[in-house]
Enzyme design. Structure first.
Site, PDB file in Angstrom:
ATOM      1  N   HIS A 306     -62.932  47.149 -11.358  1.00  0.00           N
ATOM      2  CA  HIS A 306     -63.182  46.321 -12.550  1.00  0.00           C
ATOM      3  C   HIS A 306     -63.052  44.851 -12.156  1.00  0.00           C
ATOM      4  O   HIS A 306     -62.222  44.492 -11.332  1.00  0.00           O
ATOM      5  CB  HIS A 306     -62.158  46.640 -13.653  1.00  0.00           C
ATOM      6  CG  HIS A 306     -62.618  46.241 -15.011  1.00  0.00           C
ATOM      7  ND1 HIS A 306     -62.498  44.955 -15.478  1.00  0.00           N
ATOM      8  CD2 HIS A 306     -63.231  46.948 -15.987  1.00  0.00           C
ATOM      9  CE1 HIS A 306     -62.996  44.891 -16.698  1.00  0.00           C
ATOM     10  NE2 HIS A 306     -63.459  46.088 -17.034  1.00  0.00           N
ATOM     11  N   ASP A 363     -64.854  53.996 -17.947  1.00  0.00           N
ATOM     12  CA  ASP A 363     -65.971  54.942 -17.791  1.00  0.00           C
ATOM     13  C   ASP A 363     -65.618  56.174 -16.975  1.00  0.00           C
ATOM     14  O   ASP A 363     -66.453  57.075 -16.845  1.00  0.00           O
ATOM     15  CB  ASP A 363     -67.155  54.226 -17.133  1.00  0.00           C
ATOM     16  CG  ASP A 363     -67.752  53.183 -18.068  1.00  0.00           C
ATOM     17  OD1 ASP A 363     -67.904  52.022 -17.651  1.00  0.00           O
ATOM     18  OD2 ASP A 363     -68.006  53.529 -19.229  1.00  0.00           O
TER      19      ASP A 363
HETATM   20  C1  SDX Z   1     -67.432  48.376 -17.592  1.00  0.00           C
HETATM   21  O1  SDX Z   1     -66.459  43.605 -17.730  1.00  0.00           O
HETATM   22  C2  SDX Z   1     -66.006  44.496 -18.514  1.00  0.00           C
HETATM   23  O2  SDX Z   1     -65.081  44.313 -19.254  1.00  0.00           O
HETATM   24  C3  SDX Z   1     -66.765  45.806 -18.432  1.00  0.00           C
HETATM   25  C4  SDX Z   1     -66.202  46.950 -19.246  1.00  0.00           C
HETATM   26  C5  SDX Z   1     -66.263  46.692 -20.728  1.00  0.00           C
HETATM   27  O3  SDX Z   1     -65.476  47.291 -21.480  1.00  0.00           O
HETATM   28  O4  SDX Z   1     -67.231  45.975 -21.147  1.00  0.00           O
HETATM   29  O5  SDX Z   1     -64.837  47.209 -18.884  1.00  0.00           O
HETATM   30  C6  SDX Z   1     -67.008  48.215 -19.006  1.00  0.00           C
HETATM   31  O6  SDX Z   1     -68.502  47.940 -17.239  1.00  0.00           O
HETATM   32  C7  SDX Z   1     -66.479  49.013 -16.621  1.00  0.00           C
HETATM   33  C8  SDX Z   1     -67.039  49.020 -15.155  1.00  0.00           C
HETATM   34  C9  SDX Z   1     -68.002  50.178 -15.022  1.00  0.00           C
HETATM   35  N1  SDX Z   1     -68.684  50.140 -13.727  1.00  0.00           N
HETATM   36  C10 SDX Z   1     -68.351  50.984 -12.735  1.00  0.00           C
HETATM   37  O7  SDX Z   1     -67.451  51.814 -12.812  1.00  0.00           O
HETATM   38  C11 SDX Z   1     -69.255  50.872 -11.501  1.00  0.00           C
HETATM   39  C12 SDX Z   1     -68.404  50.949 -10.232  1.00  0.00           C
HETATM   40  N2  SDX Z   1     -67.607  49.744 -10.160  1.00  0.00           N
HETATM   41  C13 SDX Z   1     -68.032  48.665  -9.280  1.00  0.00           C
HETATM   42  O8  SDX Z   1     -69.417  48.541  -9.153  1.00  0.00           O
HETATM   43  C14 SDX Z   1     -67.277  47.365  -9.509  1.00  0.00           C
HETATM   44  O9  SDX Z   1     -65.948  47.692  -9.448  1.00  0.00           O
HETATM   45  C15 SDX Z   1     -67.541  46.548 -10.753  1.00  0.00           C
HETATM   46  C16 SDX Z   1     -68.989  46.299 -10.981  1.00  0.00           C
HETATM   47  C17 SDX Z   1     -66.956  47.208 -11.962  1.00  0.00           C
HETATM   48  C18 SDX Z   1     -66.812  45.209 -10.576  1.00  0.00           C
HETATM   49  O10 SDX Z   1     -67.497  44.536  -9.578  1.00  0.00           O
HETATM   50  P1  SDX Z   1     -66.955  43.124  -9.000  1.00  0.00           P
HETATM   51  O11 SDX Z   1     -65.889  42.553  -9.859  1.00  0.00           O
HETATM   52  O12 SDX Z   1     -68.159  42.285  -8.713  1.00  0.00           O
HETATM   53  O13 SDX Z   1     -66.234  43.573  -7.695  1.00  0.00           O
HETATM   54  P2  SDX Z   1     -66.909  43.605  -6.266  1.00  0.00           P
HETATM   55  O14 SDX Z   1     -68.191  44.370  -6.321  1.00  0.00           O
HETATM   56  O15 SDX Z   1     -66.930  42.213  -5.724  1.00  0.00           O
HETATM   57  O16 SDX Z   1     -65.845  44.487  -5.460  1.00  0.00           O
HETATM   58  C19 SDX Z   1     -64.781  43.907  -4.730  1.00  0.00           C
HETATM   59  C20 SDX Z   1     -64.597  44.849  -3.538  1.00  0.00           C
HETATM   60  C21 SDX Z   1     -65.858  45.041  -2.713  1.00  0.00           C
HETATM   61  O17 SDX Z   1     -65.459  45.400  -1.402  1.00  0.00           O
HETATM   62  P3  SDX Z   1     -65.383  44.239  -0.247  1.00  0.00           P
HETATM   63  O18 SDX Z   1     -66.711  43.502  -0.276  1.00  0.00           O
HETATM   64  O19 SDX Z   1     -64.209  43.366  -0.631  1.00  0.00           O
HETATM   65  O20 SDX Z   1     -65.157  45.007   1.051  1.00  0.00           O
HETATM   66  O21 SDX Z   1     -64.253  46.157  -4.024  1.00  0.00           O
HETATM   67  C22 SDX Z   1     -65.286  47.076  -3.649  1.00  0.00           C
HETATM   68  C23 SDX Z   1     -66.507  46.257  -3.312  1.00  0.00           C
HETATM   69  O22 SDX Z   1     -67.312  46.926  -2.365  1.00  0.00           O
HETATM   70  N3  SDX Z   1     -65.517  47.940  -4.806  1.00  0.00           N
HETATM   71  C24 SDX Z   1     -65.764  49.250  -4.742  1.00  0.00           C
HETATM   72  C25 SDX Z   1     -65.871  49.681  -6.064  1.00  0.00           C
HETATM   73  N4  SDX Z   1     -65.698  48.647  -6.891  1.00  0.00           N
HETATM   74  C26 SDX Z   1     -65.494  47.569  -6.108  1.00  0.00           C
HETATM   75  N5  SDX Z   1     -65.910  50.089  -3.673  1.00  0.00           N
HETATM   76  C27 SDX Z   1     -66.177  51.381  -3.978  1.00  0.00           C
HETATM   77  N6  SDX Z   1     -66.291  51.888  -5.233  1.00  0.00           N
HETATM   78  C28 SDX Z   1     -66.147  51.059  -6.303  1.00  0.00           C
HETATM   79  N7  SDX Z   1     -66.257  51.546  -7.540  1.00  0.00           N
END
Ligand code: SDX
Length: 453
Positions: A306, A363
């Site tokens: 998140h 989710d």
């Molecule tokens: C919702 O914003 C809100 O409030 C949203 C929400 C709401 O109520 O409206 O809470 C609802 O959208 C919840 C999120 C649902 N999405 C997912 O579950 C999809 C999977 N999650 C990721 O795609 C990610 O965690 C996000 C999109 C939720 C957040 O992305 P960010 O903040 O841009 O984080 P990032 O992609 O920069 O990640 C930081 C690091 C990265 O690794 P490094 O580059 O540091 O090596 O964490 C890793 C990412 O690769 N990472 C994950 C991961 N989430 C982040 N690696 C594997 N699996 C994951 N799920």
């Protein structure tokens, strides 16, 4: 005079005002930065940028705290029903008994759609995604509800809000019925909000429909937990689109489309797909954990991580407990729930997830409950939208009632070509100059038949 932040640019010192929020969170106010310095800031994805001041929802991502208008989500989830929470988010206070009944009545009377709108559904193919149907038909309300389009007129604002809260469940259910080839079931206004939605979704004209009180309770809880979440992608979209003074229906239609993305609300459907794939492959959790950790693999653990929560999403905790309670009543074990719990356990011990503070989010478990309610997978994000609607409305109204409201128009850092002379077509080559071009034009002609429908 509060705190200030000093900025030194090209040997000149500037002072920027630091504003402090209710809970002590501090922001550097850069609203005069360009006028003062000729500089803007750049923040891809707005991870460090506040786009609004808001009194609606407070989130502490480190502590895993979520409050709607100051009330803890845990208390509201336990003690309220969804329309009571919707009133709180929109108007800022918990309603009195009279206010709540008036709110319910105002919604109850507006659950029907104009009969002409039924033809819109008939035009969609059976495999149309319910989120595409939802955003299309919600936008069509701006055609049928012409007397509630002006966001600057409080009466029209109120009417639009009531209509949207009343009609979106009907639109969602009609979209589902269209996709399964069943008759539309009209809303029954003696039923409450959640009962009515389940009736419209699952009743048949030829059968008596029994409303399961446990399903109503679970749906009520899920809608409350999804009702608002600050400046998330879809809410920021509603604010952005609404800032042009377009009507509420069109602004919310934009929010629905933003929510559909897999990185946002679409994650609940993607998460169930992921859990089903793990079960189908014999429960091979390690393979999915390894893929999620592989920087060269775009696969993400759906329902994990998140932007704000660097702790357990409080909503996920509540949903997990509800899933446990609901499924324990079902005779057979639920392999998806089992795999989800195992996946959580393995990930929360793995340094990759621990170091990045990746926890289950809203989710991760919600799809387990939607399935238990008989909601089809491609409708999961529609349920998220039904829950998020009061939050979208509350932010849209807060923005329009703000004295500082102006159209949202971010600036940019230009990194394209410097000025260059026109090149006659006879002198052009397919290989553009290397130094600046970011986007390569597609090689060859985009494939396509003689014509497309
Ligand atoms: C919702 O914003 C809100 O409030 C949203 C929400 C709401 O109520 O409206 O809470 C609802 O959208 C919840 C999120 C649902 N999405 C997912 O579950 C999809 C999977 N999650 C990721 O795609 C990610 O965690 C996000 C999109 C939720 C957040 O992305 P960010 O903040 O841009 O984080 P990032 O992609 O920069 O990640 C930081 C690091 C990265 O690794 P490094 O580059 O540091 O090596 O964490 C890793 C990412 O690769 N990472 C994950 C991961 N989430 C982040 N690696 C594997 N699996 C994951 N799920």
């Amino acid at each position: 005079m509060g705190d200030t932040a000093k900025l030194i640019l090209q040997d000149q010192e500037y002072e920027l005002h630091v504003r402090v929020g209710t809970e002590g969170n501090r922001v550097i106010d850069i609203s005069k930065l360009y006028a003062m310095t000729g500089h803007i800031t750049l923040d891809d994805g707005f991870a460090n940028t506040g786009g609004a001041t808001s009194a609606i929802t407070y989130i502490d991502g480190e502590q895993g705290i979520l409050r709607y208008r100051g009330y803890r989500i845990e208390e509201l989830a336990e003690r309220c029903d969804f329309l009571e929470v919707a009133f709180l988010l929109i108007y800022g206070e918990l309603p009195t008994a009279e206010q709540l009944e008036e709110f319910r009545q105002g919604i109850r009377r507006r659950t029907l759609l104009h009969e002409g709108m039924k033809d819109i559904f008939r035009g969609f193919p059976p495999d149309a995604h319910p989120m595409a149907i939802l955003s299309s038909v919600v936008n069509a309300l701006s055609i049928y509800c012409k007397d509630s389009l002006d966001p600057l007129d409080e009466n029209q604002r109120q009417l639009a809000m009531y209509r949207l809260l009343a009609k979106m469940p009907t639109i969602a259910a009609f979209g589902y019925k269209q996709s399964v080839g069943q008759a539309f079931m009209y809303p029954q206004n003696h039923l409450d909000y959640c009962q009515n939605f389940l009736y419209m979704m699952f009743a048949l004209p030829s059968e008596r429909y029994h409303i399961n009180p446990e399903h109503v309770e679970a749906l009520n809880l899920l809608l409350i937990l999804h009702a608002d979440h600050g400046q998330n992608c879809s809410t920021s979209t509603v604010r952005m689109v609404g800032s042009s003074n377009v009507n509420l229906f069109s602004a919310v239609a934009a929010g629905i489309n933003a929510l559909w993305g897999q990185l946002h609300g679409g994650a609940n459907e993607a998460c169930i797909n992921m859990l089903e794939q793990i079960v189908a492959e014999g429960g091979n959790i390690g393979k999915f954990i390894d893929r999620a950790k592989d920087p060269n693999d775009p696969f993400r653990l759906m329902g994990f991580g998140h932007r704000i929560y660097k702790n357990y999403d409080p909503r996920a905790k509540i949903i997990k407990a509800m899933a446990d309670r609901l499924l324990s009543k079902q005779a057979a074990t639920n392999p998806l729930f089992q795999v989800a719990q195992e996946l959580e356990e393995v990930a929360l011990k793995d340094p990759y997830f621990v170091d990045r503070k990746l926890y289950p989010n809203v989710d991760f478990y919600s799809g387990i409950i939607y399935r238990a309610l008989g909601i089809p997978k491609n409708m999961f994000t529609v349920l998220f939208a039904l829950g998020r609607l009061p939050g979208w409305i509350a932010h849209w109204r807060e923005m329009h009632m703000s004295s500082s409201k102006r159209i949202h128009r971010p600036r940019q850092l230009y990194i394209g070509y410097p000025e260059r002379p026109y090149v006659p077509i006879v002198k052009r080559s397919t290989e553009p100059p290397k130094e600046v071009s970011i986007q390569r034009p597609p090689q060859g002609v985009f494939p396509g038949g003689e014509f497309e429908l």
